[in-house]
Design a protein around this motif. Structure first.
Motif, mmCIF file in Angstrom:
data_model
loop_
_atom_site.group_PDB
_atom_site.id
_atom_site.type_symbol
_atom_site.label_atom_id
_atom_site.label_comp_id
_atom_site.label_asym_id
_atom_site.label_seq_id
_atom_site.Cartn_x
_atom_site.Cartn_y
_atom_site.Cartn_z
ATOM 1 N N THR A 629 31.556 5.625 54.690
ATOM 2 C CA THR A 629 30.450 5.194 53.812
ATOM 3 C C THR A 629 30.785 3.945 53.002
ATOM 4 O O THR A 629 30.007 3.553 52.129
ATOM 5 C CB THR A 629 30.110 6.342 52.845
ATOM 6 O OG1 THR A 629 31.268 6.632 52.040
ATOM 7 C CG2 THR A 629 29.681 7.585 53.598
ATOM 8 N N ILE A 632 28.341 0.715 53.363
ATOM 9 C CA ILE A 632 26.966 0.997 52.922
ATOM 10 C C ILE A 632 26.906 1.099 51.398
ATOM 11 O O ILE A 632 26.053 0.484 50.740
ATOM 12 C CB ILE A 632 26.455 2.298 53.572
ATOM 13 C CG1 ILE A 632 26.411 2.139 55.106
ATOM 14 C CG2 ILE A 632 25.079 2.669 53.029
ATOM 15 C CD1 ILE A 632 26.016 3.412 55.838
ATOM 16 N N LEU A 636 25.076 -1.290 48.420
ATOM 17 C CA LEU A 636 24.079 -0.777 47.485
ATOM 18 C C LEU A 636 24.464 -1.053 46.035
ATOM 19 O O LEU A 636 23.615 -1.395 45.205
ATOM 20 C CB LEU A 636 23.909 0.738 47.693
ATOM 21 C CG LEU A 636 23.286 1.173 49.031
ATOM 22 C CD1 LEU A 636 23.265 2.693 49.120
ATOM 23 C CD2 LEU A 636 21.865 0.621 49.156
ATOM 24 N N THR A 737 23.159 9.146 57.604
ATOM 25 C CA THR A 737 23.072 7.722 57.245
ATOM 26 C C THR A 737 21.977 7.469 56.241
ATOM 27 O O THR A 737 22.159 6.749 55.260
ATOM 28 C CB THR A 737 22.831 6.885 58.513
ATOM 29 O OG1 THR A 737 23.875 7.128 59.446
ATOM 30 C CG2 THR A 737 22.777 5.391 58.176
ATOM 31 N N LEU A 738 20.823 8.080 56.393
ATOM 32 C CA LEU A 738 19.722 7.892 55.456
ATOM 33 C C LEU A 738 20.080 8.457 54.074
ATOM 34 O O LEU A 738 19.786 7.865 53.052
ATOM 35 C CB LEU A 738 18.460 8.549 55.993
ATOM 36 C CG LEU A 738 17.773 7.821 57.160
ATOM 37 C CD1 LEU A 738 16.604 8.644 57.684
ATOM 38 C CD2 LEU A 738 17.313 6.451 56.711
ATOM 39 N N HIS A 741 22.246 6.117 52.193
ATOM 40 C CA HIS A 741 21.475 4.965 51.700
ATOM 41 C C HIS A 741 20.770 5.288 50.385
ATOM 42 O O HIS A 741 20.528 4.395 49.571
ATOM 43 C CB HIS A 741 20.438 4.539 52.745
ATOM 44 C CG HIS A 741 20.991 3.616 53.779
ATOM 45 N ND1 HIS A 741 21.431 2.344 53.507
ATOM 46 C CD2 HIS A 741 21.194 3.803 55.119
ATOM 47 C CE1 HIS A 741 21.871 1.772 54.612
ATOM 48 N NE2 HIS A 741 21.744 2.631 55.614
ATOM 49 N N HIS A 742 20.436 6.547 50.171
ATOM 50 C CA HIS A 742 19.678 6.945 48.976
ATOM 51 C C HIS A 742 20.541 7.557 47.879
ATOM 52 O O HIS A 742 20.017 7.984 46.853
ATOM 53 C CB HIS A 742 18.570 7.936 49.363
ATOM 54 C CG HIS A 742 17.481 7.299 50.158
ATOM 55 N ND1 HIS A 742 16.492 6.517 49.614
ATOM 56 C CD2 HIS A 742 17.235 7.344 51.496
ATOM 57 C CE1 HIS A 742 15.677 6.098 50.564
ATOM 58 N NE2 HIS A 742 16.106 6.583 51.731
#
Length: 777
Positions: A629, A632, A636, A737-738, A741-742
Motif C-alpha cells: 500500500t 497509493i 493520497l 485496492t478500492l 484508496h478511501h
C-alpha cells in the motif's frame, strides 16, 4: 643723591599701597557680603540691603563687629547699584574707580602730575581692553557662572549669548545691532550673555564656539547656533525659535470648552490671552515657557470670525489685550487683567498669584512642597487641609463640597488640596495608620503642618470622615478656627514618604517631543555645515549602520549556504532515484518523488532525529503503511501536506509492527480497532492507513484511524454464468485496492483539528526503540 633716594622711597610707598589695595580688593566681595548671586536684579539687591542694614545698624546691633559689617554692607550696595562700578567689578574684580594693576579710567599718572602717560593714547577702535565700553561688561559670563546659573535658569527663560574678542574687527560693525536687540530682549525677560574668547577660552570651547563674532542660544540646557545675517529681526526670530513648540494652544469657539475642561486632567489653571495680532506675542510665549509646569496657556485671535462667540461670552474689550485665568469653574474666570501695554512684571505677578487651582490634586513632591511649605517662622505658618478621596463616581459629592469650601476660603494661611488614595497609597497609609488600609467608603480630611524637609509633619484627622454634608462642613470649620487660636491641636506626628509622580506615564510622549527637537536641531546643523558639533553624532550613526549592515550581510550569506546544501543533496537524491532501474519496485525503502514536502521513512537511523530529539514545537506526522500500500497511501497523503511546519514520515508496519503495538498501548482507545473477521482475536491487527502525529519533545501522540467510505465490491452479486476461482480472487483484489484508496478520506479534517490543537493527546512515558525488525511470517 638725595633726590634719587627720595624717588626710590616714593616708588616703594606706591608699590606697598598698590599691593595693599589689591589685597583688600581680593578679600572684599560685595556679592558675598550681601549674599546675592551675580545675576541678582536691582530690586533683589535693594531688598536684601534694607534687611541687612536694619539688622547690622550699630544703633540696634550691639555686636562689636556691627559697625565694620555695616560699612561693608553700605559699600557693597553702592557698588552693585551703580552699573559702571558693578560691571567693572564683574570684569576686573575691582571695587573702586581704579583699574587693577594701577590703571585708571583716564590713564595712569606716575609720581607727579607733570610726568605721566595716558593709556588712551594707545587705544585702537578694535581693542576694547583699555577704554572699553562697559555696556557688555555686566553680561560677561565665566565658566562657573554659566554652569551654576545660566544652565539651570535656561529651563525657565532662553539665553542669547554673544561670542567676541578684543581683536575682533567684525565685532565693531555688529555692535549697534547687538545693543538695540539686547535693549528690547531684556525688557521681555530674556537672559543676555557675553563670552570673551581671550579670557574665557574654556567656556568658548565648552559651548562649541570656534569663531568670532558668533551668536548662540541656550534653552533647557541645550545650545543652538545663529546662522543668519546679524540684523535685529533675525536675532529676535532666532530667540523665538529657541522656545519649544506647543507652548500655547490656539483657541476658537470650537475647541474652547475642550481646552478649559482639561483642568481636571492636567491639574492646572488655564489662561486665555485675547489680542488682535494673528500670531502669539513673544512675551506671552516666554511667560508660557516660564510657567509651563503650573499653567496651561491658550491664545484667542480677536480678528477671526471663529472667535466671535468667545468675545461675546466673556465681554472682551477688543481695544486692549485681555488675559483671563480659569480654575475649576470653566464658565467664570477666576481673575482678569486688561492693559494696552502688557509689561512683563504685570504678567508675571498675575500668573504667580494664580498658578494653583483652588483645590489642586497632589500629583508629585514638587507640588506638595510649594503648596504646603515647611514652617520657617511663627508668622509664616502654612496649614494644608488635605482630602483623601477616590476616583470613583461615588466620591463626586464629597469632592464638590470640599471644592466649594476651598473656593470660599480667603485665609492665606490655609491651603486646600486632595489626593487619590490609590495613586498615593504610601502617603495615605501613614496618615490613615489607625484606619483600614483599603479604599475608604467615606472620604477623610486631614489638617497638617510640615516641620522639615525630611518629611516630618504634625497633623490631626478630622473625626467622622467626610461626605460633604452641612455637619461635616461645620465640623471642619470649627477645627480650623481652633487651629488659628491653638496650633497645639495638631497632636499627631509622622514622617511622610515622597509622593509618587503621577505624570510619569507621559514619559513616552515627552521622549517623542525631545527626539523631535533633537532631530530638528541636527537638520539645522547639517543645513548650515556646523560639522564640528555634528561629527560625533554622524560618527555614531554611521557606526550603527555599519554594524547593522554587516550583521545583515553575514546572516544573508549564512542562510544562503544553509539553503544551498540541502538543495544540492535533494538534487543528488532525485538523480539517483531517476537513474535507478528498480524505481517501480515496491520493496524499495526510498519514498517516491513528491511535489509538496519531503516524506522520509522512519527507520532506526532516522528515528532519533525525527522523534526523540525533535525540536520543541515541531510535530512528526507518521503514516503507517505496508509494502503493497506504500505508493497509493503516499500519493493520497500528498494532498494533505500543505503545512510545511510539520515533518512527514512513513513507517513500514511489515518491518516495525512490534514498535507500532508498543506505542499504541498508551492510547486508551487504540485497541478498539475494527478488524475484519477478527471475532476470536486470532488474526493480526491491521494498522495500514493509520496516521500518528508524534511530538517528540513533549512525548505525546495524536492518532488517526481510517474510516471506510468506499463501496465494498464483495457485496455485489456475481456475474451470470458463475465465477471461476481466478475471477473471485480478482474481485477481492479490486475490493482491497478500492478500500485502500478511501482509507485517508477523512485525513484532511483530522489535519485541521491537529493544527487547531483539538485532538485528544496520548502521552508516552518513553519512546520505545525502533531497532527491532519484525520477522515476516
Amino acid at each position: 643723591m638725595r633726590m634719587m633716594v627720595l624717588l626710590l622711597s616714593v616708588m616703594m610707598v606706591n608699590v606697598l599701597l598698590m599691593d595693599a589695595m589689591v589685597e583688600s580688593t581680593a578679600e572684599f566681595d560685595p556679592y558675598k557680603v550681601l549674599g546675592v548671586t551675580r545675576s541678582a536684579s536691582q530690586a533683589e539687591i535693594k531688598k536684601v540691603y534694607k534687611r541687612l542694614a536694619k539688622e547690622w545698624h550699630p544703633d540696634k546691633n550691639k555686636n562689636p563687629e556691627a559697625e565694620d559689617m555695616f560699612i561693608k554692607i553700605t559699600k557693597s550696595y553702592e557698588i552693585l547699584t551703580n552699573e559702571e562700578k558693578r560691571a567693572s567689578y564683574d570684569r576686573y574684580g575691582q571695587t573702586d574707580n581704579t583699574h587693577p594693576y594701577g590703571r585708571g579710567h583716564h590713564g595712569f599718572r606716575h609720581f607727579h602730575d607733570n610726568f605721566y602717560f595716558d593709556e588712551s593714547f594707545f587705544h585702537f577702535p578694535f581693542n576694547n581692553k583699555g577704554g572699553r565700553d562697559f555696556a557688555d561688561s555686566k553680561y560677561t559670563l565665566h565658566f562657573n557662572q554659566y554652569i551654576s546659573e545660566v544652565v539651570p535658569d535656561s529651563f525657565k527663560r532662553p539665553y542669547l549669548i554673544k561670542i567676541t574678542s578684543d581683536w575682533c574687527f567684525s565685532c565693531i560693525h555688529i555692535e549697534p545691532v547687538w545693543k538695540e536687540t539686547v535693549q528690547e530682549l531684556e525688557t521681555l525677560g530674556i537672559g543676555i550673555g557675553v563670552v570673551d574668547v581671550g579670557y574665557e577660552r574654556r567656556l568658548a570651547n565648552h559651548l562649541g564656539a570656534h569663531q568670532t563674532p558668533s551668536f548662540l542660544g541656550v534653552v533647557n540646557g541645550k545650545v543652538a547656533f545663529f546662522h543668519y545675517a546679524v540684523v535685529k529681526g533675525h536675532l529676535m526670530q532666532f530667540v523665538e525659535d529657541l522656545l519649544p513648540q506647543r507652548l500655547v494652544e490656539k483657541v476658537t469657539d470650537k475647541n474652547n470648552q475642550e481646552f478649559l475642561k482639561s483642568w481636571h486632567e492636567l491639574n492646572k489653571p488655564h489662561v486665555l490671552l485675547f489680542d488682535q495680532v494673528p500670531s502669539v506675542p513673544l512675551l506671552y510665549k516666554l511667560t508660557a515657557f516660564a510657567y509651563k509646569d503650573y499653567v496651561q496657556f491658550g491664545y484667542v485671535d480677536q480678528g477671526l470670525s471663529e472667535t466671535a462667540d468667545l468675545l461675546r461670552k466673556f465681554n472682551i474689550n477688543t481695544y486692549a489685550p485681555t488675559m483671563l485665568v480659569f480654575k475649576e469653574d470653566v464658565e467664570k474666570p477666576a481673575d482678569i487683567i486688561q492693559a494696552k501695554g502688557m509689561k512683563k512684571q504685570i504678567i508675571d505677578e498675575f500668573i504667580s498669584n494664580n498658578k494653583f487651582l483652588l483645590a489642586p490634586r497632589l500629583v508629585n513632591q514638587k507640588l506638595f512642597d510649594e503648596l504646603c511649605p515647611v514652617k520657617q517662622f511663627h508668622r509664616r505658618r502654612k496649614y494644608c487641609v488635605l482630602l483623601i478621596t477616590g476616583e470613583e463616581e461615588s466620591f463626586a459629592t464629597g469632592n464638590e463640597a470640599f471644592l466649594s469650601l476651598a473656593s470660599a476660603n480667603t485665609n492665606d494661611v490655609l491651603r486646600f488640596a486632595y489626593v487619590y488614595q490609590r495613586r498615593q497609597q504610601p502617603l495615605c497609609d501613614v496618615l490613615l495608620k489607625n484606619k483600614d488600609s483599603t479604599l475608604p467608603q467615606v472620604d477623610q480630611v486631614v489638617i497638617l503642618e510640615r516641620r522639615n524637609g525630611a518629611g516630618k509633619i504634625l497633623y490631626k484627622p478630622v473625626s467622622g470622615g467626610w461626605n460633604g454634608s452641612k455637619e461635616d462642613k461645620h465640623k471642619l470649620l470649627e477645627e480650623l478656627e481652633r487651629l488659628q487660636k491653638d496650633p497645639s491641636i495638631l497632636n499627631n506626628d509622622a514622617v511622610l514618604p515622597e509622593l509618587n509622580n503621577e505624570f510619569t506615564s507621559m514619559f513616552l510622549i515627552r521622549w517623542i517631543y525631545t527626539a523631535y527637537d533633537y532631530l530638528a536641531e541636527i537638520i539645522d546643523d547639517l543645513l548650515h555645515n556646523n560639522w564640528r558639533e555634528v561629527m560625533p553624532l554622524l560618527s555614531l550613526i554611521f557606526s550603527a549602520l555599519f554594524i547593522l549592515f554587516g550583521t545583515v550581510v553575514i546572516q544573508a550569506f549564512s542562510d544562503s549556504s544553509e539553503e544551498k546544501q540541502p538543495k544540492t543533496k535533494a538534487k543528488e537524491a532525485s538523480k539517483a532515484e531517476n537513474g535507478s532501474p528498480n524505481t517501480s519496485s515496491t520493496s524499495s525503502s526510498r519514498p517516491p518523488k513528491k511535489n509538496f514536502v519531503e516524506v522520509t521513512e522512519l527507520t532506526d537511523i532516522t528515528y532519533t532525529s525525527n522523534l526523540v530529539k525533535l525540536r520543541p514545537g515541531h510535530i512528526n506526522v507518521v503514516l503507517v503503511l505496508t509494502d503493497p500500500t506504500k505508493n497509493i497511501l503516499l500519493t493520497l497523503i500528498a494532498c494533505c501536506t500543505l503545512n510545511f511546519t510539520l515533518h512527514f514520515s512513513f513507517l513500514n508496519v511489515d518491518k516495525h509492527g512490534e514498535w507500532m503495538a508498543a506505542v499504541l498501548e498508551y492510547a486508551q482507545d487504540a485497541m478498539q480497532i475494527d478488524t475484519d473477521e477478527d471475532e476470536a482475536g486470532s488474526r493480526k491487527l491491521d494498522y495500514t492507513g493509520y496516521v500518528l502525529a508524534l511530538n517528540g519533545h513533549k512525548k505525546y501522540l495524536c492518532l488517526f484511524k481510517p474510516v471506510y467510505t468506499g463501496e465494498d465490491l464483495d457485496s455485489k452479486p456475481e456475474e451470470e454464468g458463475g465465477g471461476s476461482r481466478s475471477r473471485k480472487g480478482t474481485t477481492r483484489s479490486r475490493s482491497t485496492t478500492l478500500q485502500i484508496h478511501h482509507k485517508l478520506d477523512r485525513l484532511g479534517l483530522w489535519m485541521e483539528r491537529l493544527m487547531e490543537g483539538t485532538l485528544p493527546r496520548y502521552y508516552v512515558p518513553a519512546w520505545p526503540g525502533l531497532d527491532k525488525i519484525t520477522v515476516n511470517k
